[in-house]
Design an enzyme around this catalytic site. Structure first.
Site, mmCIF file in Angstrom:
data_model
loop_
_atom_site.group_PDB
_atom_site.id
_atom_site.type_symbol
_atom_site.label_atom_id
_atom_site.label_comp_id
_atom_site.label_asym_id
_atom_site.label_seq_id
_atom_site.Cartn_x
_atom_site.Cartn_y
_atom_site.Cartn_z
ATOM 1 N N ARG A 65 -7.507 7.803 5.595
ATOM 2 C CA ARG A 65 -7.648 6.800 4.538
ATOM 3 C C ARG A 65 -9.087 6.731 4.043
ATOM 4 N NH1 ARG A 65 -5.955 2.658 7.210
ATOM 5 N NH2 ARG A 65 -7.919 1.535 7.412
ATOM 6 N N TYR A 118 -3.480 0.532 -22.822
ATOM 7 C CA TYR A 118 -2.261 1.024 -22.200
ATOM 8 C C TYR A 118 -1.447 -0.172 -21.724
ATOM 9 C CZ TYR A 118 0.546 3.104 -18.415
ATOM 10 O OH TYR A 118 1.557 3.470 -17.585
ATOM 11 N N ASP A 190 -12.252 4.100 -20.387
ATOM 12 C CA ASP A 190 -11.135 4.952 -20.003
ATOM 13 C C ASP A 190 -11.130 6.156 -20.937
ATOM 14 O OD1 ASP A 190 -8.616 6.208 -19.795
ATOM 15 O OD2 ASP A 190 -7.640 4.354 -19.177
ATOM 16 N N LYS A 214 -2.657 12.827 -16.299
ATOM 17 C CA LYS A 214 -2.537 13.331 -17.664
ATOM 18 C C LYS A 214 -3.245 14.681 -17.819
ATOM 19 C CE LYS A 214 -0.493 9.321 -18.405
ATOM 20 N NZ LYS A 214 -0.886 8.474 -17.272
#
Length: 402
Positions: A65, A118, A190, A214
């Site tokens: 982690r 978004y 972004d 993406k």
């Protein structure tokens, strides 16, 4: 972030494509394997308690982690390509946004955002953050001067996308950042729609967010998110922030797939952009089309801004049909090659009608959607890597039915 090894570490003269393939990796350090290994482990072994204690005292690599070598290579390469001091990757783009705001903002802070984001980010800002006492202030940043009208003593950061999802609008990063810095705000951009192959906002911004799902991955087979910027900020998100504590980590296999995608990123972005420009020109001339939003069309009102902060156009564009809502649905139903799907940046050309999706989910009131610039007629198109003539032909045959 782990120290880089191999080509790119001390060779800033290498070009973007070379660094996308080689940065941070030296086969000599990995059994001469040309391709990077995938470290599928959840924990790490030590020779003694004293060694474990020493590593733990340095905040070191005890557990998956906290650290994974494959993921560390991905972070190093992304930071190099973006021109960032450091990077942290997370399980998805939304995990990156959640870790960002909940690591850097506190109760009673205000986050200023562009009016159009978004849709899931909008849900987070409007429904999620208020539960933690963080207020979101939307504003139209197409005019950077509007920022001055919403500043208060509690304003801490400004967040916006460019190009904007789903409209494709281009915002002036430099002009917004100049005003934000005078007010002492963190500037967060972004850059998913452009990727670091076309745009590097850290010339002006403090942090860049990418949905790695993406363009950077580019093949529609993984989820991932990244945050890039100064080490002092990224550390707050990674080691002392929410990635470690919530466990929103990326698996080594996903890290490897994204590293593979990065190797072809500049080639893919060239093809996405050339196909998109040809399609934008066709749509602009078609009688069934009311408007086209692709800032790399010379006639676009924000063409100069786009050229100043991007090296080329991506594969993202939006357009509206003269017949509005019903025409948009009819048009999508008659496409044969272009795929109706909600993501973007894949090898396949993907298309969606945001108003239909929002209507089906009853997620946003129509008047609120319109205020964000998402009209009944807006169609978002993510142009893929197919032969240009084939995509053009499919779009034209469906438009001609209207």
């Amino acid at each position: 972030m782990a120290a880089s090894e191999g080509i790119g570490t001390d060779e800033p003269a290498f070009g973007f494509s070379t660094r996308a393939i080689h940065h941070g990796y030296d086969p000599a350090h990995h059994s001469r394997a040309v391709s990077h290994p995938i470290h599928m482990t959840s924990t790490f072994a030590f020779d003694s308690v004293a060694e474990l204690d020493a590593v733990a005292a340095l905040g070191g690599k005890l557990y998956g982690r906290e650290f994974n070598p494959t993921t560390a290579l991905l972070e190093s390469r992304l930071a190099n390509l973006e021109g960032a001091e450091d990077a942290v990757v997370l399980a998805s783009g939304m995990a990156a946004f959640g870790a960002l705001v909940l690591s850097l903002l506190s109760q009673d802070d205000e986050l200023i955002v562009h009016r159009t984001l978004y849709s899931n980010t909008t849900t987070m800002t409007e429904q999620g953050l208020p539960r933690f006492g963080i207020k979101t202030i939307p504003v139209d940043l197409n005019d950077p001067a509007n920022l001055d009208t919403v500043l208060t003593s509690r304003s801490r950061a400004i967040y916006f996308e460019t190009p904007v999802n789903p409209t494709g609008d281009v915002l002036d990063i430099e002009a917004i950042a100049q005003r934000a810095r005078r007010a002492g705000l963190l500037v967060i951009v972004d850059g998913t729609f452009a990727s670091p192959a076309l745009q590097r906002p850290l010339q002006w911004a403090d942090i860049v967010l990418h949905s790695l799902t993406k363009y950077i991955s580019g093949h529609g087979d993984v989820l991932g998110g990244a945050l890039l910027g100064r080490t002092e900020l990224i550390d707050k998100i990674r080691d002392r922030g929410l990635r470690y504590n919530t466990g929103a980590v990326m698996s080594p296999m996903v890290s490897s797939l994204i590293l593979r995608g990065i190797k072809t990123l500049p080639l893919r972005m060239d093809r996405h952009g050339s196909n998109a420009l040809a399609i934008a020109r066709m749509l602009d001339a078609h009688s069934a089309v009311e408007w086209v939003n692709y800032p790399f069309l010379p006639s676009h009102p924000r063409h100069a801004i786009a050229k100043r902060q991007m090296s080329a156009g991506s594969g993202m564009l939006s357009f509206g049909l003269r017949g509005g809502f019903d025409a948009a649905r009819c048009f999508l139903d008659h496409l044969k090659l272009v795929t109706l799907a909600v993501s973007l940046g894949d090898a396949e050309t993907l298309i969606m009608h945001p108003a239909s999706l929002v209507h089906a989910r009853r997620a946003v009131r129509p008047e609120a959607r319109l205020q964000r610039g998402v009209g009944d007629d807006l169609i978002r198109l993510s142009v893929g890597l197919e032969d240009e003539a084939d995509v053009l032909g499919d779009l034209e045959q469906s438009l001609n039915r209207l």
